[in-house]
Design a protein around this motif. Sequence first.
Motif, PDB file in Angstrom:
ATOM      1  N   SER A 275       0.830  -1.341  -0.326  1.00 13.57           N
ATOM      2  CA  SER A 275      -0.070  -0.108  -0.071  1.00 13.57           C
ATOM      3  C   SER A 275       0.809   1.231   0.038  1.00 13.57           C
ATOM      4  N   PRO A 276       0.618   1.790  -0.981  1.00 17.82           N
ATOM      5  CA  PRO A 276       1.874   3.366  -0.985  1.00 17.82           C
ATOM      6  C   PRO A 276       1.509   4.171  -0.043  1.00 17.82           C
ATOM      7  N   ASP A 277      -0.159   4.279   0.126  1.00 19.80           N
ATOM      8  CA  ASP A 277      -0.631   5.334   1.024  1.00 19.80           C
ATOM      9  C   ASP A 277      -0.363   5.007   2.657  1.00 19.80           C
ATOM     10  N   ALA A 278      -0.219   3.602   2.718  1.00 18.69           N
ATOM     11  CA  ALA A 278       0.618   3.438   3.918  1.00 18.69           C
ATOM     12  C   ALA A 278       2.394   3.460   4.583  1.00 18.69           C
ATOM     13  N   ASN A 329       3.670   4.480  13.069  1.00 21.93           N
ATOM     14  CA  ASN A 329       4.040   5.877  12.930  1.00 21.93           C
ATOM     15  C   ASN A 329       4.385   6.398  11.383  1.00 21.93           C
ATOM     16  N   VAL A 330       4.164   6.771  11.033  1.00 24.77           N
ATOM     17  CA  VAL A 330       3.994   7.098   9.376  1.00 24.77           C
ATOM     18  C   VAL A 330       5.019   8.464   8.993  1.00 24.77           C
ATOM     19  N   SER A 331       5.476   8.381   9.802  1.00 23.88           N
ATOM     20  CA  SER A 331       5.789   9.878   9.779  1.00 23.88           C
ATOM     21  C   SER A 331       7.300  10.393   9.055  1.00 23.88           C
ATOM     22  N   ALA A 384     -12.942  -4.383   2.412  1.00 27.74           N
ATOM     23  CA  ALA A 384     -13.485  -3.122   3.134  1.00 27.74           C
ATOM     24  C   ALA A 384     -12.136  -3.002   4.015  1.00 27.74           C
ATOM     25  N   ILE A 385     -11.491  -1.612   3.122  1.00 29.06           N
ATOM     26  CA  ILE A 385     -10.279  -1.512   4.105  1.00 29.06           C
ATOM     27  C   ILE A 385     -10.554  -0.013   4.533  1.00 29.06           C
ATOM     28  N   ARG A 386     -10.374   0.069   5.589  1.00 34.75           N
ATOM     29  CA  ARG A 386     -10.116   0.306   6.730  1.00 34.75           C
ATOM     30  C   ARG A 386      -9.014   1.292   7.653  1.00 34.75           C
ATOM     31  N   LEU A 387      -9.093   2.984   7.389  1.00 40.85           N
ATOM     32  CA  LEU A 387      -7.874   3.444   8.307  1.00 40.85           C
ATOM     33  C   LEU A 387      -7.835   4.853   9.009  1.00 40.85           C
ATOM     34  N   GLN A 388      -6.843   5.014   9.847  1.00 38.12           N
ATOM     35  CA  GLN A 388      -7.852   6.294  10.863  1.00 38.12           C
ATOM     36  C   GLN A 388      -6.256   6.808  10.496  1.00 38.12           C
ATOM     37  N   LEU A 389      -6.364   8.408  11.035  1.00 40.53           N
ATOM     38  CA  LEU A 389      -5.546   9.218  11.087  1.00 40.53           C
ATOM     39  C   LEU A 389      -5.473   9.487  12.073  1.00 40.53           C
ATOM     40  N   ASN A 390      -4.086   9.648  12.157  1.00 40.47           N
ATOM     41  CA  ASN A 390      -4.212  10.248  14.091  1.00 40.47           C
ATOM     42  C   ASN A 390      -2.750  11.185  13.984  1.00 40.47           C
TER      43      ASN A 390
END
Length: 508
Positions: A275-278, A329-331, A384-390
């Motif tokens: 997943s490029p977004d993750a 942690n995607v920083s 259904a791919i569900r992700l949350q941005l924090n």
Amino acid sequence: MAINKSRVAVVFVVLGVLAVFFGTVLTFVGPIIIDDQIVKNTVIDPKNELSYTMWKDVPVPFFMSVYFFNVLNPKEILNGEKPMVEQRGPYVYRKRLQKENITFHPNNTVSYREYRRYYFEPSMSVGNESDVVTIPNMLVLGAAVMLENLPFALRLMISATFKTFNEGPFLTKTVGELMWGYDSGLVEFLNKYLPGMLPTSGKFGLFTEFNNSNTGLFTIFTGQDDIRKVHRVDSWNGLKELSYWRTPQCNMINGTAGQMWPPFLTKESTLPFYSPDACRSMEFIYQRSGDFKGVPLYRFSSSKNLFANGTEYAPNEGFCPCRQSGLLNVSSCRYNSPTFISQPHFYNADPVLLDYVQGLHPTEEEHGLFIDIHPPTGVPLNVAIRLQLNLYMKRVSGITETGKISEVVMPMIWFEENGYIDGPVLKTFHTNLVVLPAVMEIMQYGFIALGLATVVVAALVHHRVKRARHAVVISTVVGHPSASDKEPVKGSHSGGTQEKSIMGNSEK
């Protein structure tokens, strides 16, 4: 002309044996034929009209549903109190996917860029894009954490800059502005004097980079030489591995691009994808069997180890520095912004995260990730791919906008990307991959059953005919005495005559 029942029975026995033989052959050859057709139609090849079109343009309905965590007590948060949020949504967007710049290579791979475009669906949403929502200001609170180690004087200057451009710790904007961007004097200033610091050169929004964009240059295997490799990623943007993470294992680009998988999946199979977004590869595991509108499926879902920290799951150590389990942690791939990805409402995460924020209610049904897939073909039926941005927030001395904020991982939004096969595609899929194999299976066992019944009935008829003939022979023998039995004894005959004569004389 009399029918020779015995010969007819023998003929039917032979026909029955042939039917059993044909049905038995079908039980072995039928699955081979079906598997061969699946292989031929799964290979990425323009000659495979249906499967190639599904891969190229993704004709099934696909949607992105966005939920905002509207902040109810922004002033109290600045005084160190626990954040209170309420979920607002869904705001639904139809997602159109189309692959372009498709290039086939001699080593049985194909390269492409997949473009995505979003169209708002008011009828499926709780409101309009003009609805107003309050969320943390990433430009201020994110930058504060990023710059907390700068000299105190510089932090004071940064705080003064925020005040100059009227940037506060919380944003109250419309859904449309938060999604696709809004004008910001601070963004213009940073892009002018510190180019490259921000991911966007125009408006600033949470999904500004998504619309009318592509997910990078994918090169995947066509499966022409090995069907087990079909859809598997060979490289992304020319890379065989990533450089975001701390270990080679975490930097691996595994699995497919997340839309289709190789055929002939089993319950022991897993669904790896990049997943490029993750910014990483992920893997789903088998959960249960079921069906989707008459089509059999396996449901694969995420495990608790997906976003577990290195303490709970050692292989994830490479994704650290980590905080509580359940946060990624995607920083390192998001301009060093202190952002974390999790499952919605901190589902499958450390329960302590729920104690820091009021208004979260995780459930598997609403917040779990899953892919329903047709095992023989590897084609997803329902996803259904569900992700949350924090956003990680804390008080930073010198930057007065942070006030007395307590250290917290603050949920901002979560989104669900879901799609399912429907309409003519589902009908064709059901006919070719469910009905026809079922008909073939019925035929093969039907031939066996019919053949066995024919053999049994014909054998019984043949046996009865033989018994009838045997009975006739016996009857014939009993009903017609031999010549010696028929010839009278001479003494007996003359005695009888004499007796008859005496009787006659006496009567006279």
